[in-house]
Design a protein around this motif. Sequence first.
Motif, PDB file in Angstrom:
ATOM      1  N   ILE A 208     -55.468 -39.635 -20.524  1.00 37.13           N
ATOM      2  CA  ILE A 208     -56.532 -40.383 -21.199  1.00 37.13           C
ATOM      3  C   ILE A 208     -57.510 -40.814 -20.120  1.00 37.13           C
ATOM      4  CG2 ILE A 208     -57.142 -42.343 -22.639  1.00 37.13           C
ATOM      5  CD1 ILE A 208     -54.321 -42.346 -23.729  1.00 37.13           C
TER       6      ILE A 208
ATOM      7  N   THR B  92     -59.154 -36.867 -30.088  1.00 43.09           N
ATOM      8  CA  THR B  92     -59.724 -36.300 -28.863  1.00 43.09           C
ATOM      9  C   THR B  92     -60.660 -37.273 -28.159  1.00 43.09           C
ATOM     10  OG1 THR B  92     -61.503 -35.267 -30.147  1.00 43.09           O
ATOM     11  CG2 THR B  92     -59.538 -33.936 -29.685  1.00 43.09           C
TER      12      THR B  92
ATOM     13  N   LYS C 120     -58.152 -43.687 -15.439  1.00 40.67           N
ATOM     14  CA  LYS C 120     -57.440 -42.713 -16.260  1.00 40.67           C
ATOM     15  C   LYS C 120     -55.941 -42.992 -16.235  1.00 40.67           C
ATOM     16  CE  LYS C 120     -56.998 -39.213 -12.574  1.00 40.67           C
ATOM     17  NZ  LYS C 120     -57.348 -37.831 -12.167  1.00 40.67           N
TER      18      LYS C 120
ATOM     19  N   LEU D  30     -49.288 -35.484 -24.693  1.00 42.94           N
ATOM     20  CA  LEU D  30     -50.442 -36.133 -24.097  1.00 42.94           C
ATOM     21  C   LEU D  30     -50.434 -35.910 -22.585  1.00 42.94           C
ATOM     22  CD1 LEU D  30     -52.882 -38.027 -24.489  1.00 42.94           C
ATOM     23  CD2 LEU D  30     -51.302 -39.957 -24.300  1.00 42.94           C
TER      24      LEU D  30
ATOM     25  N   TYR E  95     -62.812 -43.281 -24.530  1.00 35.81           N
ATOM     26  CA  TYR E  95     -61.491 -42.785 -24.153  1.00 35.81           C
ATOM     27  C   TYR E  95     -61.425 -41.319 -24.556  1.00 35.81           C
ATOM     28  CZ  TYR E  95     -60.355 -47.814 -24.379  1.00 35.81           C
ATOM     29  OH  TYR E  95     -60.345 -49.184 -24.229  1.00 35.81           O
ATOM     30  N   THR E  96     -61.196 -40.432 -23.605  1.00 33.98           N
ATOM     31  CA  THR E  96     -61.098 -39.001 -23.891  1.00 33.98           C
ATOM     32  C   THR E  96     -59.658 -38.545 -23.679  1.00 33.98           C
ATOM     33  OG1 THR E  96     -63.388 -38.639 -23.200  1.00 33.98           O
ATOM     34  CG2 THR E  96     -61.960 -36.704 -23.313  1.00 33.98           C
ATOM     35  N   PHE E  97     -59.062 -37.933 -24.709  1.00 31.08           N
ATOM     36  CA  PHE E  97     -57.662 -37.532 -24.704  1.00 31.08           C
ATOM     37  C   PHE E  97     -57.557 -36.029 -24.442  1.00 31.08           C
ATOM     38  CE2 PHE E  97     -57.909 -41.421 -26.972  1.00 31.08           C
ATOM     39  CZ  PHE E  97     -56.656 -42.000 -27.047  1.00 31.08           C
ATOM     40  N   SER E  98     -56.620 -35.642 -23.564  1.00 26.33           N
ATOM     41  CA  SER E  98     -56.344 -34.226 -23.349  1.00 26.33           C
ATOM     42  C   SER E  98     -54.853 -33.970 -23.532  1.00 26.33           C
ATOM     43  CB  SER E  98     -56.800 -33.770 -21.962  1.00 26.33           C
ATOM     44  OG  SER E  98     -56.146 -34.500 -20.942  1.00 26.33           O
ATOM     45  N   TYR E  99     -54.503 -32.740 -23.959  1.00 32.83           N
ATOM     46  CA  TYR E  99     -53.146 -32.440 -24.400  1.00 32.83           C
ATOM     47  C   TYR E  99     -52.659 -31.099 -23.865  1.00 32.83           C
ATOM     48  CZ  TYR E  99     -54.332 -35.979 -27.927  1.00 32.83           C
ATOM     49  OH  TYR E  99     -54.722 -37.122 -28.563  1.00 32.83           O
TER      50      TYR E  99
ATOM     51  N   PHE F  21     -52.383 -41.855 -33.851  1.00 34.40           N
ATOM     52  CA  PHE F  21     -51.497 -41.408 -32.780  1.00 34.40           C
ATOM     53  C   PHE F  21     -50.165 -40.843 -33.267  1.00 34.40           C
ATOM     54  CE2 PHE F  21     -53.910 -45.258 -31.504  1.00 34.40           C
ATOM     55  CZ  PHE F  21     -54.855 -44.627 -30.711  1.00 34.40           C
TER      56      PHE F  21
ATOM     57  N   ILE G 190     -48.670 -37.442 -31.721  1.00 37.47           N
ATOM     58  CA  ILE G 190     -48.520 -37.264 -30.275  1.00 37.47           C
ATOM     59  C   ILE G 190     -47.045 -37.352 -29.909  1.00 37.47           C
ATOM     60  CG2 ILE G 190     -49.126 -38.131 -28.004  1.00 37.47           C
ATOM     61  CD1 ILE G 190     -51.687 -39.246 -29.186  1.00 37.47           C
TER      62      ILE G 190
END
Length: 265
Positions: free
Chosen positions: A65, A36, A72, A62, A53-57, A185, A188
Motif C-alpha cells: 500500500i 486499487t 508505504k 496484498l 492509498y494505492t494498493f498492489s497485489y 477488503f 484480500i
Amino acid sequence: MKKFLCLLGALALSLNSCSSDDSNSDGESSTNALPTKITLTTVEDGKSGSLDYTFSYDGNKLKQISLSDASKYVYTYTGDVITKVEYFRSSVLISTDVYAYENNKLVSKITTQAFNSTYQDKLTFVYNANGTVNANQSQIRDRQEVKYDTTTLYTFANGNIVSAEYNDGLKEKTTNTFDDKKSPFVNITGLKLLLDLAQVDSDDYQFDFHSANNALTSVTVNYDADGKAVQTLSVDYKTKYNSNNFASEVFAGDANDSFKIQITY
C-alpha cells in the motif's frame, strides 16, 4: 481530527446516519473485487486535505500500500497468511511487524523499530472459550519479556469486530454496529486474521481490515479509575455502495470537521 474509524480511538463527532446505493463506481463487475485506490479527503477546522492509498497485489495477496505522502507498507506472506509488514517513509525502513500463527489463528505480533532495536513491542493473543479474544501487551528487552497489565478485549459477531475494550488501568470501550454490505477488503487473502492490526495509520484515519461489513455507528465510552463513564463520543457513517454491494464511499462529519473516503476497485 484523528483516526475517525480506529476501533480503539475516540471520535468527537455525533452525526446523523444514512445509507444509499450508488452504481457509479469502478470495477464493480466482479464480486471478487479488490480495492486499487482509496482517496481520503478530510476537513479539520474548515481546512481541507487529501491522501491517496494505492494498493498492489499478487493475485489476491496484498503486496504493498503506497501513500501519496511518500510512505508505504510492504506485505510478506508465508503460504496464505501475512507474516511480515514493513513500514517505510521516503524509502527508509521505519518499523517491522512480524506475525506468528497456530492453527490458522494469530498468536503474536512483534514490532521492531528500525532505529531503536534494543527493545521490541509484543502482543500475545488469547482465544477465550466464549469466542472473545484478548490481545495482551508486553515488551522484549535484551531477550527478556516484560509483561504489562494492558490488554484489549475483542468481541465478534457475524464476521465483524462489534466491540474493542482497551484497559490499562483506565478503560475505553468502542462499540460498533454494521450494515449487511461488503467491506472493500473482504477478498484480500489473510488480512482478516490480523484482527484490526493490519490498519494503515495516518494522522486522520485508520482502516478496519478485519470486519466483513461496514460500520454504521461507533460509540466510544471512557471510564475513570472507579469504572464510571466520564465521556461518550459517537459517530455515524453515511455509506454509498456499488452494484455488487461493496462500499464505494464513506462520509462522516459536517462542514467544519469531516472525512470522506472514495474507493476504486
